[in-house]
Structures are given as structure tokens and as C-alpha cells.
Design a protein around this motif. Sequence first.
Motif, PDB file in Angstrom:
ATOM      1  N   TYR A 120       0.835  -1.200   0.000  1.00  0.00           N
ATOM      2  CA  TYR A 120       0.000   0.000   0.000  1.00  0.00           C
ATOM      3  C   TYR A 120       0.873   1.255   0.000  1.00  0.00           C
ATOM      4  N   TYR A 121       0.431   2.260  -0.744  1.00  0.00           N
ATOM      5  CA  TYR A 121       1.081   3.568  -0.724  1.00  0.00           C
ATOM      6  C   TYR A 121       0.009   4.623  -0.542  1.00  0.00           C
ATOM      7  N   CYS A 122       0.217   5.512   0.413  1.00  0.00           N
ATOM      8  CA  CYS A 122      -0.720   6.623   0.611  1.00  0.00           C
ATOM      9  C   CYS A 122       0.081   7.921   0.666  1.00  0.00           C
ATOM     10  N   SER A 123      -0.513   8.993   0.120  1.00  0.00           N
ATOM     11  CA  SER A 123       0.204  10.260   0.027  1.00  0.00           C
ATOM     12  C   SER A 123      -0.761  11.434   0.088  1.00  0.00           C
ATOM     13  N   ARG A 124      -0.270  12.534   0.661  1.00  0.00           N
ATOM     14  CA  ARG A 124      -1.030  13.783   0.710  1.00  0.00           C
ATOM     15  C   ARG A 124      -0.360  14.862  -0.136  1.00  0.00           C
ATOM     16  N   MET A 125       0.554  14.522  -1.031  1.00  0.00           N
ATOM     17  CA  MET A 125       1.341  15.569  -1.679  1.00  0.00           C
ATOM     18  C   MET A 125       1.325  15.524  -3.208  1.00  0.00           C
ATOM     19  N   MET A 126       0.352  14.845  -3.820  1.00  0.00           N
ATOM     20  CA  MET A 126       0.336  14.793  -5.272  1.00  0.00           C
ATOM     21  C   MET A 126       0.121  16.193  -5.862  1.00  0.00           C
ATOM     22  N   ALA A 127       0.912  16.537  -6.848  1.00  0.00           N
ATOM     23  CA  ALA A 127       0.838  17.872  -7.443  1.00  0.00           C
ATOM     24  C   ALA A 127      -0.257  17.982  -8.498  1.00  0.00           C
ATOM     25  N   ALA A 128      -0.464  16.913  -9.271  1.00  0.00           N
ATOM     26  CA  ALA A 128      -1.384  16.986 -10.412  1.00  0.00           C
ATOM     27  C   ALA A 128      -2.841  16.789 -10.013  1.00  0.00           C
ATOM     28  N   GLY A 129      -3.097  15.995  -8.991  1.00  0.00           N
ATOM     29  CA  GLY A 129      -4.474  15.701  -8.596  1.00  0.00           C
ATOM     30  C   GLY A 129      -4.579  14.342  -7.949  1.00  0.00           C
ATOM     31  N   GLN A 130      -5.782  13.783  -7.944  1.00  0.00           N
ATOM     32  CA  GLN A 130      -6.050  12.508  -7.291  1.00  0.00           C
ATOM     33  C   GLN A 130      -5.484  11.346  -8.104  1.00  0.00           C
ATOM     34  N   GLU A 131      -4.662  10.503  -7.456  1.00  0.00           N
ATOM     35  CA  GLU A 131      -4.055   9.362  -8.134  1.00  0.00           C
ATOM     36  C   GLU A 131      -4.319   8.091  -7.330  1.00  0.00           C
ATOM     37  N   ASP A 132      -5.467   7.478  -7.551  1.00  0.00           N
ATOM     38  CA  ASP A 132      -5.835   6.235  -6.871  1.00  0.00           C
ATOM     39  C   ASP A 132      -5.775   5.103  -7.893  1.00  0.00           C
ATOM     40  N   THR A 133      -4.790   4.229  -7.752  1.00  0.00           N
ATOM     41  CA  THR A 133      -4.593   3.159  -8.718  1.00  0.00           C
ATOM     42  C   THR A 133      -4.391   1.827  -8.013  1.00  0.00           C
ATOM     43  N   THR A 134      -4.671   0.745  -8.727  1.00  0.00           N
ATOM     44  CA  THR A 134      -4.537  -0.597  -8.162  1.00  0.00           C
ATOM     45  C   THR A 134      -4.043  -1.561  -9.232  1.00  0.00           C
ATOM     46  N   GLU A 135      -3.155  -2.461  -8.814  1.00  0.00           N
ATOM     47  CA  GLU A 135      -2.720  -3.567  -9.659  1.00  0.00           C
ATOM     48  C   GLU A 135      -3.006  -4.878  -8.933  1.00  0.00           C
ATOM     49  N   ILE A 136      -3.642  -5.810  -9.602  1.00  0.00           N
ATOM     50  CA  ILE A 136      -3.828  -7.161  -9.080  1.00  0.00           C
ATOM     51  C   ILE A 136      -2.976  -8.074  -9.949  1.00  0.00           C
ATOM     52  N   ILE A 137      -1.912  -8.608  -9.392  1.00  0.00           N
ATOM     53  CA  ILE A 137      -0.942  -9.386 -10.150  1.00  0.00           C
ATOM     54  C   ILE A 137      -1.167 -10.865  -9.872  1.00  0.00           C
ATOM     55  N   GLY A 138      -1.415 -11.621 -10.935  1.00  0.00           N
ATOM     56  CA  GLY A 138      -1.700 -13.039 -10.809  1.00  0.00           C
ATOM     57  C   GLY A 138      -0.614 -13.904 -11.415  1.00  0.00           C
ATOM     58  N   THR A 139      -0.798 -15.214 -11.313  1.00  0.00           N
ATOM     59  CA  THR A 139       0.194 -16.165 -11.810  1.00  0.00           C
ATOM     60  C   THR A 139       0.207 -16.247 -13.336  1.00  0.00           C
ATOM     61  N   GLU A 140      -0.841 -15.683 -13.991  1.00  0.00           N
ATOM     62  CA  GLU A 140      -0.901 -15.747 -15.456  1.00  0.00           C
ATOM     63  C   GLU A 140      -1.209 -14.397 -16.104  1.00  0.00           C
ATOM     64  N   GLY A 141      -1.032 -13.321 -15.340  1.00  0.00           N
ATOM     65  CA  GLY A 141      -1.302 -11.994 -15.881  1.00  0.00           C
ATOM     66  C   GLY A 141      -1.590 -11.010 -14.772  1.00  0.00           C
ATOM     67  N   LYS A 142      -2.014  -9.823 -15.121  1.00  0.00           N
ATOM     68  CA  LYS A 142      -2.372  -8.834 -14.103  1.00  0.00           C
ATOM     69  C   LYS A 142      -3.483  -7.927 -14.608  1.00  0.00           C
TER      70      LYS A 142
END
Length: 254
Positions: free
Chosen positions: A138-160
Motif C-alpha cells: 500500500y502507498y498513501c500520500s497527501r502531496m500529489m501535485a497533479a491531482g487525485q491518483e488512486d490506482t490498483t494492480e492485481i498481479i496473478g500467476t498468469e497476468g495482471k
Amino acid sequence: MLIKIPLKCRAVVQAAKKKPHLKVMCGFSRRFDDSYRDAYAKMEQGLIGRPAIIRSQTCDKFDPSGFYVEYAAWSGGVFVDMSVHDIDLSLWFFGDEVLPKSISAHGITAVQPELKKYNDYDNAVGIVEFWNGKIAYYYCSRMMAAGQEDTTEIIGTEGKLTVNGNPQRNFVNLYHNGGITREIPHNFMGRFSPAFVQEANDFTAACLDNTPLPMKLTNAVKAVEIGSYLQEALVSGKQIHFDEIGRRIEKAQL
């Protein structure tokens, strides 16, 4: 503060058990976002094999007003306030039954040193190792300059699967002599406002039509508990360990 928050959450669950005829739901909005629901459906179809790693972030646009400094006095800290949404995603994609094996976290105060008086940070990373061989970052931040950046990656054994890997406000790109510019949402609601509408509709249907609630209340408590443990690890600098049935091995440091 950190110990009180999970206790209050568990008290809600106990109160709900006493009145089973009432519908009670915690509003984790990302479960109602179309993109996350699509990603979950693709995972359930086996398109990425077995999910093994989740990397998820909640990053707010920098607010110089000092609001978040004062908010830190009672918010429970960045992991409880912000990453709890990412933690809930982990419980959703990894399964309700997952239990943490170890928890560790680190942070910095890059732009708001005043947060130190509340034992909080404006940037933090946390890692949760689960007993079923899965890991969440997990990464959380209060200092993004451009705007809201909420992203997620789910990495599996055969892709993501990636959700919002390239944040954008809409489908407009500005091509100019300085390059190509794409705007992104400036706040949380700019990204998730449709999810809040869907959440309200689903809860209303559960109340009026007796449809099943889309998430377990006990899972919401687990998300808050993990967030509190991450915050404790962040402040204490010590890794926290649990046995295979979820009991903490060390005593609390705060």
C-alpha cells in the motif's frame, strides 16, 4: 486512538447482531466502482490465474491549507484514513478469509512536517503478508501535485489487472507544442462520485427489496484493524506478527 478505533468498529458489529432485521453496511465505495467490479469479474473468470500480489494506492492532491494536519489529530493516521480503502480491496480480491501473517510500514513527512506532532506522515508505504501466500503493498500520500491518483494492480500467476493505471479526468487530451496534456481528477469525489451513487442504490435496494448486502460488516472491521496495525508499525518502526488464526503474537507498542 489506534486501539479505540477497532473497538468502536467491533461494537457496531455487536449492535447489528442484536437487531438482525436491520440492514447495516460499511460504505467502502471502491466496491461499487464499475472499473473495480469489472476487474473483479475478470479475476473470477480466471483471466490472470491465481491472484498473488496487490499493489494499491490512495494519493490526494496536495492541500496547503493545513486541513490535513489538524485532521490528523483524530483521523487515526494515514493508513486508517486513506489506505483502508485499499485494504478493503485486498480483502475483496484475496477473499474474506485471509488473515495477516506480518505487517510493516515506513513513512516520511515530505511537505507537512507539522504532522509529526500527531505521529503521522504525509507519505507512507505498508506491506501486509497474508497466511495464504499473498502479499499486499500500500502507498498513501497527501502531496500529489497533479491531482487525485488512486490506482490498483492485481498481479496473478498468469497476468495482471490494473485499475486507473493512467489517471484521467475524461477522454480529452490536449496536444500542444509542449507535448500532450491530460487532466486528472482533483479530488476523491472526482474519481469515485458514480461509485457513491451505486453504493446508495445498492443499500436502498437491500433495505426496500431485501436484496443481499454486497459486503460483510465483519470484513469492514478487519480492514480497519489492519489499517490500525499498519499505523502502529509506521509509528513504532517494528514489524507486527500474527499466528495462523489471526491472534497477535507481540504486545501492542502504542
